[in-house]
Design an enzyme around this catalytic site. Structure first.
Site, PDB file in Angstrom:
ATOM      1  N   GLN A 178      -3.617  42.230  58.408  1.00  0.00           N
ATOM      2  CA  GLN A 178      -4.520  42.379  57.270  1.00  0.00           C
ATOM      3  C   GLN A 178      -5.699  41.416  57.380  1.00  0.00           C
ATOM      4  OE1 GLN A 178      -2.330  41.936  53.596  1.00  0.00           O
ATOM      5  NE2 GLN A 178      -0.618  43.161  54.333  1.00  0.00           N
ATOM      6  N   ALA A 191       7.507  44.547  45.861  1.00  0.00           N
ATOM      7  CA  ALA A 191       7.934  43.225  45.399  1.00  0.00           C
ATOM      8  C   ALA A 191       8.676  43.280  44.072  1.00  0.00           C
ATOM      9  CB  ALA A 191       6.730  42.295  45.296  1.00  0.00           C
ATOM     10  N   ASP A 213       2.678  35.348  45.121  1.00  0.00           N
ATOM     11  CA  ASP A 213       1.305  35.366  45.638  1.00  0.00           C
ATOM     12  C   ASP A 213       0.886  36.793  46.001  1.00  0.00           C
ATOM     13  OD1 ASP A 213      -1.153  34.637  46.755  1.00  0.00           O
ATOM     14  OD2 ASP A 213      -0.272  34.184  48.710  1.00  0.00           O
ATOM     15  N   ASP A 260       8.195  41.539  51.243  1.00  0.00           N
ATOM     16  CA  ASP A 260       6.902  42.199  51.413  1.00  0.00           C
ATOM     17  C   ASP A 260       7.134  43.673  51.751  1.00  0.00           C
ATOM     18  OD1 ASP A 260       3.921  40.830  51.828  1.00  0.00           O
ATOM     19  OD2 ASP A 260       4.082  42.813  52.728  1.00  0.00           O
ATOM     20  N   TYR A 294      -3.674  34.155  56.495  1.00  0.00           N
ATOM     21  CA  TYR A 294      -4.210  33.588  55.256  1.00  0.00           C
ATOM     22  C   TYR A 294      -4.322  32.064  55.352  1.00  0.00           C
ATOM     23  CZ  TYR A 294      -3.776  38.218  53.292  1.00  0.00           C
ATOM     24  OH  TYR A 294      -3.928  39.560  53.058  1.00  0.00           O
ATOM     25  N   ARG A 296       0.982  25.747  50.986  1.00  0.00           N
ATOM     26  CA  ARG A 296       2.184  25.757  51.822  1.00  0.00           C
ATOM     27  C   ARG A 296       2.738  24.344  51.984  1.00  0.00           C
ATOM     28  NH1 ARG A 296      -0.679  30.005  54.641  1.00  0.00           N
ATOM     29  NH2 ARG A 296      -1.673  28.536  56.082  1.00  0.00           N
ATOM     30  N   CYS A 310      -5.736  35.432  44.412  1.00  0.00           N
ATOM     31  CA  CYS A 310      -6.916  35.362  45.266  1.00  0.00           C
ATOM     32  C   CYS A 310      -8.053  36.201  44.692  1.00  0.00           C
ATOM     33  CB  CYS A 310      -6.579  35.821  46.685  1.00  0.00           C
ATOM     34  SG  CYS A 310      -5.949  37.511  46.767  1.00  0.00           S
ATOM     35  N   TYR A 343       5.654  38.565  48.056  1.00  0.00           N
ATOM     36  CA  TYR A 343       4.396  38.997  48.674  1.00  0.00           C
ATOM     37  C   TYR A 343       4.102  38.052  49.854  1.00  0.00           C
ATOM     38  CZ  TYR A 343       3.714  41.402  44.167  1.00  0.00           C
ATOM     39  OH  TYR A 343       3.858  42.168  43.039  1.00  0.00           O
TER      40      TYR A 343
END
Length: 389
Positions: free
Chosen positions: A194, A273, A293, A244, A199, A206, A333, A223
């Site tokens: 993606q 999810a 997320d 996911d 990311y 993290r 995001c 996710y």
């Protein structure tokens, strides 16, 4: 060619705001090809700056400079060099870096991420597309990347009248791109994953979550995509479960976990999810830490109410499965979703779950994804860290 803006609309442009919307424009003096660089002037004819112009786009003007200067290879080279200088010393412990972050770095519509010696590029508007060779040359010279690939498959391109583009830009692109961050070896498929591949913007979060982990803790990563949170938590001693619906992403996570000797600490659930969360709750599963997320969810302001409902439902299910003293990171995001929206969703979720929670922290995007004060749209990543009672 000149584009004249309505009286008063030049003020925000002179204040370094990069967008001139359709309602701001008084007239275009002549015909311009999509993405052509034009002079922007006030209604009285005073010079304002230079911009990409696409008459058919929702945002026709994308400001480049307030000076009368050529927009050429030297221009882009200086912008990329300035972007790299801004990041110097501010991003540690990783071989991966966002080199250019669009308008925040003065190159509208261009995203460039460097993974070791491999560069990922995304070109989102007609102006950057028209100048792609100049921009790519500047990026190649500044980064020294041995290979590069393009992932220009965004909604923004379609709005600009551009077709999606992806593929190798230069060099020998490996089938799997690998890089090291915080002592882990990450990998991804450059042309199959993606967005730009990985990311990078969740790097700080993290680290934040993995620092909370104690040996034997159970960690839920909802996710997860390729499982950056799961891997770092597992390395810290947790038993992680990644959720996911992207099978390729989970297969990448499986390979990455194995390569790092973490495959016995990282489990996976493929599926939607919210449905998986319902299954886990029905199974009586319990966790010490969790991350929620989801993808953007709100690409327009009108999408925010629906997005908040998804956050509320997901967070409520997670909260019911968290041990007392457990932690939940809720992240978005989406530019249109505010911190206040996350707080509202979390409050509703806590009420539905019958739990109380303390807000420990509010975090934003890392230093290589600049948030510019005069460009509100450059703030997009917002996260809440909660401790459940």
């Amino acid at each position: 060619m000149r584009v004249k803006v309505k009286a008063g609309k030049e003020k925000k442009l002179l204040n370094h705001y990069p967008f001139g919307h359709a309602g701001d424009i008084l007239e275009a003096e002549g015909q311009a090809a999509p993405g052509e660089v034009v002079d922007v002037v006030s209604e009285s004819g005073t010079f304002v700056g230079r911009a990409y112009f696409n008459a058919h786009a929702p945002t026709p003007l994308r400001m480049l400079t307030l000076k009368r200067e050529p927009v050429d290879r030297a221009f882009y080279a200086a912008r990329v060099k300035r972007a790299l200088a801004r990041r110097e010393g501010r991003v540690q412990g990783t071989q991966a870096l966002r080199v250019v972050h669009g308008e925040a770095d003065g190159i509208p519509g261009v995203i460039a991420d460097l993974f070791g010696e491999v560069l990922s590029v995304q070109i989102r508007n007609a102006g950057a597309e028209a100048h792609r060779d100049l921009i790519l040359a500047a990026l190649r010279e500044a980064t020294g990347a041995s290979a590069a690939f393009e992932r220009s498959e965004t909604v923004e391109r379609r709005k600009e009248g551009l077709e999606a583009r992806s593929g190798v830009l230069w060099g020998e692109l490996p089938e799997t791109v690998e890089f090291e961050e915080d002592g882990l070896r990450y990998r991804f498929s450059p042309l199959g994953g993606q967005k730009t591949g990985f990311y990078l913007d969740q790097r700080d979060n993290r680290r934040l979550m993995s620092a909370l982990v104690r040996e034997g803790d159970r960690f839920l990563d909802v996710y997860s995509y390729t499982g950056g949170f799961s891997l770092l938590a597992a390395r810290a001693g947790a038993q992680a479960l990644a959720v996911d619906k992207d099978a390729l992403a989970l297969s990448t996570l499986e390979a990455t976990a194995r390569a790092n000797g973490l495959d016995k600490r990282v489990g996976m659930r493929l599926g939607d999810a919210l449905k998986v969360l319902e299954q886990l709750e029905n199974e009586g599963r319990r966790f010490h830490h969790a991350v929620l997320d989801p993808p953007t969810l709100a690409k327009r302001k009108d999408d925010v109410p629906g997005a908040k409902r998804i956050f509320t439902e997901g967070a409520a299910r997670v909260m019911r499965m968290l041990e007392p003293g457990g932690h939940l990171l809720i992240s978005t995001c989406a530019h249109y979703i505010r911190v206040e929206d996350l707080l509202d969703a979390a409050r509703l979720a806590a009420g539905q779950a019958g739990r109380t929670a303390e807000v420990l922290n509010v975090t934003y995007q890392p230093a290589d994804h600049p948030w510019m004060l005069l460009v509100p749209e450059s703030l997009y990543l917002k996260s809440l860290l909660l401790r459940l009672e």
